[in-house]
Scaffold this motif. Structure first.
Motif, PDB file in Angstrom:
ATOM      1  N   LEU A  38       0.637  -1.307   0.066  1.00  0.00           N
ATOM      2  CA  LEU A  38       0.064  -0.093  -0.082  1.00  0.00           C
ATOM      3  C   LEU A  38       0.831   1.295  -0.019  1.00  0.00           C
ATOM      4  O   LEU A  38       0.641   2.279  -0.513  1.00  0.00           O
ATOM      5  N   PHE A  39       2.018   1.161   0.834  1.00  0.00           N
ATOM      6  CA  PHE A  39       2.840   2.364   0.918  1.00  0.00           C
ATOM      7  C   PHE A  39       3.351   2.684  -0.567  1.00  0.00           C
ATOM      8  O   PHE A  39       3.428   3.713  -0.913  1.00  0.00           O
ATOM      9  N   TRP A  40       3.824   1.659  -1.067  1.00  0.00           N
ATOM     10  CA  TRP A  40       4.472   1.822  -2.421  1.00  0.00           C
ATOM     11  C   TRP A  40       3.480   1.978  -3.552  1.00  0.00           C
ATOM     12  O   TRP A  40       3.959   2.971  -4.358  1.00  0.00           O
ATOM     13  N   MET A  41       2.379   1.283  -3.577  1.00  0.00           N
ATOM     14  CA  MET A  41       1.547   1.570  -4.784  1.00  0.00           C
ATOM     15  C   MET A  41       1.038   3.292  -4.616  1.00  0.00           C
ATOM     16  O   MET A  41       1.116   4.204  -5.476  1.00  0.00           O
ATOM     17  N   ALA A  42       0.821   3.858  -3.485  1.00  0.00           N
ATOM     18  CA  ALA A  42       0.584   4.904  -3.292  1.00  0.00           C
ATOM     19  C   ALA A  42       1.794   6.093  -3.733  1.00  0.00           C
ATOM     20  O   ALA A  42       1.599   7.245  -4.204  1.00  0.00           O
ATOM     21  N   ARG A  43       3.075   5.547  -3.239  1.00  0.00           N
ATOM     22  CA  ARG A  43       4.169   6.461  -3.472  1.00  0.00           C
ATOM     23  C   ARG A  43       4.310   6.318  -5.200  1.00  0.00           C
ATOM     24  O   ARG A  43       4.616   7.554  -5.986  1.00  0.00           O
ATOM     25  N   TYR A  44       4.181   5.358  -5.722  1.00  0.00           N
ATOM     26  CA  TYR A  44       4.402   5.301  -7.300  1.00  0.00           C
ATOM     27  C   TYR A  44       3.243   6.277  -7.952  1.00  0.00           C
ATOM     28  O   TYR A  44       3.475   6.907  -8.974  1.00  0.00           O
ATOM     29  N   LEU A  45       2.095   6.128  -7.436  1.00  0.00           N
ATOM     30  CA  LEU A  45       1.038   7.038  -8.218  1.00  0.00           C
ATOM     31  C   LEU A  45       1.316   8.433  -7.989  1.00  0.00           C
ATOM     32  O   LEU A  45       1.154   9.060  -8.737  1.00  0.00           O
ATOM     33  N   GLU A  46       1.773   8.774  -6.950  1.00  0.00           N
ATOM     34  CA  GLU A  46       1.941  10.304  -6.512  1.00  0.00           C
ATOM     35  C   GLU A  46       3.173  10.709  -7.332  1.00  0.00           C
ATOM     36  O   GLU A  46       2.989  11.669  -7.964  1.00  0.00           O
ATOM     37  N   ARG A  47       4.270   9.644  -7.587  1.00  0.00           N
ATOM     38  CA  ARG A  47       5.271  10.044  -8.418  1.00  0.00           C
ATOM     39  C   ARG A  47       4.784  10.295  -9.851  1.00  0.00           C
ATOM     40  O   ARG A  47       5.224  11.148 -10.622  1.00  0.00           O
ATOM     41  N   VAL A  48       3.829   9.438 -10.460  1.00  0.00           N
ATOM     42  CA  VAL A  48       3.133   9.879 -11.720  1.00  0.00           C
ATOM     43  C   VAL A  48       2.658  11.100 -11.945  1.00  0.00           C
ATOM     44  O   VAL A  48       2.781  11.997 -12.997  1.00  0.00           O
ATOM     45  N   GLU A  49       1.876  11.560 -10.939  1.00  0.00           N
ATOM     46  CA  GLU A  49       1.265  13.014 -11.032  1.00  0.00           C
ATOM     47  C   GLU A  49       2.452  14.040 -10.976  1.00  0.00           C
ATOM     48  O   GLU A  49       2.042  15.031 -11.575  1.00  0.00           O
ATOM     49  N   ASN A  50       3.305  13.712  -9.739  1.00  0.00           N
ATOM     50  CA  ASN A  50       4.171  14.918  -9.997  1.00  0.00           C
ATOM     51  C   ASN A  50       5.408  14.969 -11.090  1.00  0.00           C
ATOM     52  O   ASN A  50       5.605  16.070 -11.547  1.00  0.00           O
ATOM     53  N   MET A  51       5.321  13.819 -11.623  1.00  0.00           N
ATOM     54  CA  MET A  51       6.296  13.959 -13.246  1.00  0.00           C
ATOM     55  C   MET A  51       5.517  14.381 -14.070  1.00  0.00           C
ATOM     56  O   MET A  51       5.922  15.251 -14.745  1.00  0.00           O
ATOM     57  N   ALA A  52       4.093  14.468 -14.135  1.00  0.00           N
ATOM     58  CA  ALA A  52       3.205  15.279 -15.219  1.00  0.00           C
ATOM     59  C   ALA A  52       3.425  16.611 -14.756  1.00  0.00           C
ATOM     60  O   ALA A  52       3.391  17.422 -15.792  1.00  0.00           O
ATOM     61  N   ARG A  53       3.233  17.081 -13.585  1.00  0.00           N
ATOM     62  CA  ARG A  53       3.470  18.304 -13.105  1.00  0.00           C
ATOM     63  C   ARG A  53       4.692  18.884 -13.633  1.00  0.00           C
ATOM     64  O   ARG A  53       4.810  20.170 -13.934  1.00  0.00           O
ATOM     65  N   LEU A  54       5.724  18.170 -13.369  1.00  0.00           N
ATOM     66  CA  LEU A  54       7.008  18.898 -13.478  1.00  0.00           C
ATOM     67  C   LEU A  54       7.230  19.012 -14.916  1.00  0.00           C
ATOM     68  O   LEU A  54       7.979  19.764 -15.352  1.00  0.00           O
ATOM     69  N   ILE A  55       6.736  18.076 -15.835  1.00  0.00           N
ATOM     70  CA  ILE A  55       7.168  17.894 -17.227  1.00  0.00           C
ATOM     71  C   ILE A  55       6.085  19.258 -17.757  1.00  0.00           C
ATOM     72  O   ILE A  55       6.646  20.028 -18.635  1.00  0.00           O
ATOM     73  N   ASP A  56       4.970  19.551 -17.220  1.00  0.00           N
ATOM     74  CA  ASP A  56       4.215  20.518 -17.637  1.00  0.00           C
ATOM     75  C   ASP A  56       5.095  21.932 -17.276  1.00  0.00           C
ATOM     76  O   ASP A  56       5.130  22.911 -18.264  1.00  0.00           O
TER      77      ASP A  56
END
Lengths: 337, 493
Positions: free
Chosen positions: A18-36
């Protein structure tokens, strides 16, 4: 309560999942934000510099070279949006998130699983054409939408026993880390060009972009003085007590969750609690001007290291180094009631 | 009924096979006719569109099994056919009693061979078939299990011949799979075809998880108290049946564990939780015997739990199914099942075996070799439809290869006449066409046996194919057990 419900406990492996599933998904959102954001930093003629900043803040220099890419905008976009072989890429993060979700299928809701499954399929079909021109910004929006849909479904359907706390811990640790990386975008070696006033304007534009990436542009505007300085932005992202992405808010919530796990579930949380207290102190002890004078980048590096230590302490306390203490199931059942 | 069906789909021709929808069955009442009319009203195009949407639903939900080929693993859905298979109340009554009878005999047989071995001493079955069987586990000798239940979860493969008689094709007493599809298929039908089902009273299928958990609690050791900790032990996410493991863990409301989650200390089994070790009392394992405990079986097994068998023999944990049940569902032993049922229960089988020629017996071997082109030959140790030669469809070379294999090791072979499996109308490329079916009811046994109404109807999606196994491209249908007995009420309600 008159009916007796059982305390099903939580497998250490599932807590970690659960800890890592949440981390990886948060990472996807932030990567999208950073790319933007990076795209908004692009100044004509210097695109490669802007995109290289993305590599630097993710500390991906070595990995990027290993993958055999050349340091231009097109390759860096591919590295993060198409390259499954790069563990920090969006497809790789989502693959990990889905693998965790698959492991967690007995615990997470069917709606959560379905959404991750469908989102995973969407991401696995991202192609080079989605990285071109205005398609890239649309892609980022869709990636953010995907994670936010996940977050909403989770809020509404994930049963709030201790598993939910571990999910939250993962998300908050990752989010705090990502916010430090967004702030660090200033340390990309990308200096605005031109005269003093031009530089000042360019810098403002950059800070605005960071605020937008952190989803607090408007909130900041409402709170800030008319003549705000970069210091105010750093303060806001680092220490604001209401911004969902501020490092301090994330850390405070981590502390609350750990305390709940100790209190309501009888878990031995002393190790991670000690780490999070240290981190909270560290975030508050120095003045902003001092931090900026001695180097924001170095400071953020230290915050990142402490976040890693915290994640390590959580792992030791709950996922791996779980050597049992004498159990008191009755006592535990009582605190549950 | 068949008139209506024929007028809607004049090209539908079940040939010499028993058709599960159009055959005359007074005890089915008006249901087949209603079904035909409703299918007609929905129409072929809409049926296809809804079936496609339903299949996409399965993909989105990840209701898949994994097919491994070379280096790739592909998640596939079990093809679903939207035209249900209907069993009447009297048919189900027979099936249910026959399944219970069969399971009672299987458990009695296992209890006997792992203790006194009377069935061998009395000459009912050759000792060699039992004690030299690769699935016989000497570790089980003289170790009694609660209620004499060894096979807690059984799946019995039943077919229907040209005359409509049921026959048992195979027993599955190890870790039979497929039950999740029974329940998911029903949910899918309710979502996608509510208008097909409206007003037809069916026996529900959603009680399986509760029954299974209750049975697992019944066989738990006393130290588990009145709410023993049950877990489902899975090989993990890379197992082709992982979805089913998830399904069962969820339906039972118990943790899905892998070997690494469990630890044995002082002959007691614990699971590793965030709060330390928590005792475990019953393990529903979906792991083959070989992998359960590296200290006793395969030492290289990374999937099992060292010390598990020791804890079991110490009486501190229950394992379902028990170790060593594979000896009872072996194809060699299958041939003796009619004698075994009679021996323990003093009853004739309520549903007969498919006639089986045992090649280890001179008479059976002679008959088999003389009629190879008419018979289906099967190696006794394989499952999943592997190694089978279908005589009437085999080439000369294939028949000779089969003859050579049988002669090389007659004891490893049985043969059976080619049964014309019943067919059901199925949505196919050509429209609605007949496809061959079988049925796998699931029986859960703790103190007593309970049979999930219906079972998994597997369907060979290829025209003319008799192989229904999912590993070989088979699909499945929802299985309706009519709650109303129309025969008893004298016809249409």
């Amino acid at each position: 309560m008159s009916t007796q419900m059982r305390d099903p406990g939580l497998l250490a492996r599932d807590a970690e999942g659960l800890f890592w599933m949440a981390r990886y998904l948060e990472r996807v959102e932030n990567m999208a934000r950073l790319i933007d954001v990076t795209q908004s930093f692009e100044s004509p003629g210097f695109e490669a510099d802007a995109w290289w900043g993305l590599i630097k803040i993710n500390a991906d220099e070595a990995r990027f070279k290993e993958r055999g890419f050349s340091a231009d905008a097109a390759h860096i976009k591919r590295f993060y949006l198409l390259d499954r072989g790069n563990p920090t890429s969006v497809p790789a993060s989502l693959e990990e998130a889905r693998t965790n979700a698959r492991t967690l299928r007995p615990l997470i809701s069917t709606e959560m699983w379905r959404q991750i499954n469908v989102f995973h399929r969407f991401v696995s079909r991202i192609g080079p054409e989605d990285l071109e021109g205005d398609a890239l910004s649309r892609l980022c929006t869709k990636l953010k939408d995907g994670v936010q849909a996940h977050t909403g479904i989770t809020e509404g359907t994930l049963y709030r026993d201790q598993g939910w706390y571990f999910y939250e811990l993962g998300r908050l640790v990752e989010r705090a880390d990502q916010t430090t990386r967004m702030l660090d975008i200033k340390y990309t070696g990308l200096l605005p060009r031109g005269g003093r006033e031009e530089k000042r304007m360019a810098e403002l534009t950059q800070w605005n972009a960071v605020l937008r990436a952190a989803a607090v542009y408007h909130a900041f505007k409402r709170r800030a003085r008319a003549t705000f300085s970069p210091e105010d932005v750093v303060q806001f992202l680092l220490r604001d007590s209401s911004s969902p992405r501020s490092v301090l808010l994330c850390v405070r919530r981590i502390e609350l969750h750990l305390d709940d796990l100790r209190r309501y579930y009888g878990l031995a949380a002393a190790g991670p609690l000690e780490q999070v207290e240290m981190l909270r102190e560290f975030l508050l002890e120095k003045s902003l001007s001092h931090i900026l004078a001695t180097g924001l980048h170095e400071y953020l590096d230290l915050v990142q290291i402490q976040l890693q230590n915290l994640a390590g302490a959580i792992g030791c306390a709950f996922f791996r180094d779980w050597r049992p203490e004498p159990m008191a199931p009755q006592a535990q059942a009582q605190t549950m009631a | 009924m068949s008139e209506i069906f024929n007028s809607l789909w004049p090209e539908y021709d079940p040939g010499r096979f028993f058709c599960e929808l159009t055959a005359k069955r007074p005890d089915a009442g008006p249901v087949p006719q209603m079904l035909a009319e409703r299918l007609g009203r929905i129409g072929l195009a809409d049926l296809r569109a809804r079936a496609d949407a339903a299949q996409n639903d399965l993909i989105d939900l990840g209701i898949t099994f994994t097919v491994y080929s070379d280096a790739t693993a592909i998640d596939r859905i079990l093809p679903f056919d939207c035209i249900p298979r209907v069993l009447t109340a009297p048919e189900w009554d027979l099936l249910e009693r026959a399944c219970k009878q069969r399971v009672a005999a299987l458990n009695a047989f296992l209890g006997d061979i792992y203790t006194k071995g009377r069935v061998v001493k009395d000459g009912v079955i050759p000792g060699e078939l039992v004690y030299k069987n690769s699935n016989y586990r000497p570790e089980m000798q003289d170790f009694p299990v609660p209620y004499g239940t060894y096979a807690h979860i059984c799946g019995i493969d039943i077919i229907r011949d040209e005359t409509g008689d049921f026959r048992v094709l195979e027993d599955n007493a190890r870790t039979p799979s497929g039950v999740s599809y029974v329940i998911e298929n029903r949910h899918l039908m309710l979502r996608a075809f509510p208008d097909l089902m409206a007003g037809i009273k069916l026996r529900p299928v959603d009680d399986y998880g509760r029954r299974l958990r209750a049975a697992m609690a019944e066989v738990a050791p006393a130290r588990g108290g009145d709410d023993p900790q049950v877990v489902l032990l899975s090989p993990g996410i890379y197992n082709s049946a992982y979805f089913e493991h998830v399904f069962l863990a969820r339906e039972m409301g118990v943790p899905l564990v892998v070997g690494a989650d469990l630890v044995v200390e002082d002959d007691r089994v614990f699971m590793r939780t965030t709060a330390g070790l928590k005792p475990v009392h019953t393990i529903y394992r979906r792991l083959n015997d070989d992998f359960l405990d590296p200290l006793v079986f395969r030492p290289d097994s990374m999937l099992g739990v060292p010390g598990l068998i020791g804890a079991w023999r110490a009486g501190n944990v229950a394992i379902a199914n028990a170790v060593g049940t594979g000896v009872a569902d072996d194809k060699a032993v299958y041939a003796y099942m009619p004698r075994i049922i009679k021996y323990y229960l003093g009853e004739e089988p309520l549903i007969k075996n498919v006639d089986t020629h045992i090649c280890r017996e001179a008479q059976g071997l002679k008959y088999t070799l003389e009629n190879l082109d008419k018979l289906v030959t099967k190696p006794v140790g394989e499952s999943g439809g592997y190694g089978i030669t279908i005589g009437p469809r085999a080439s000369k070379e294939e028949l000779e290869a089969s003859r050579a294999a049988i002669l090389a090791d007659p004891g490893n072979w049985i043969s059976q006449p080619m049964i014309g499996l019943s067919v059901g109308p199925t949505l196919a490329e050509e429209g609605i066409g007949p496809r061959h079916l079988d049925l796998r009811p699931f029986i859960v046994t703790g103190k007593e046996s309970w049979v999930l109404p219906g079972g998994l109807s597997r369907v060979a999606m290829k025209r003319g194919s008799l192989i229904v196994n999912s590993s070989q491209g088979g699909g499945s249908k929802d299985t309706w057990v009519l709650a109303e007995n129309f025969a008893a009420e004298g016809g249409a309600a």
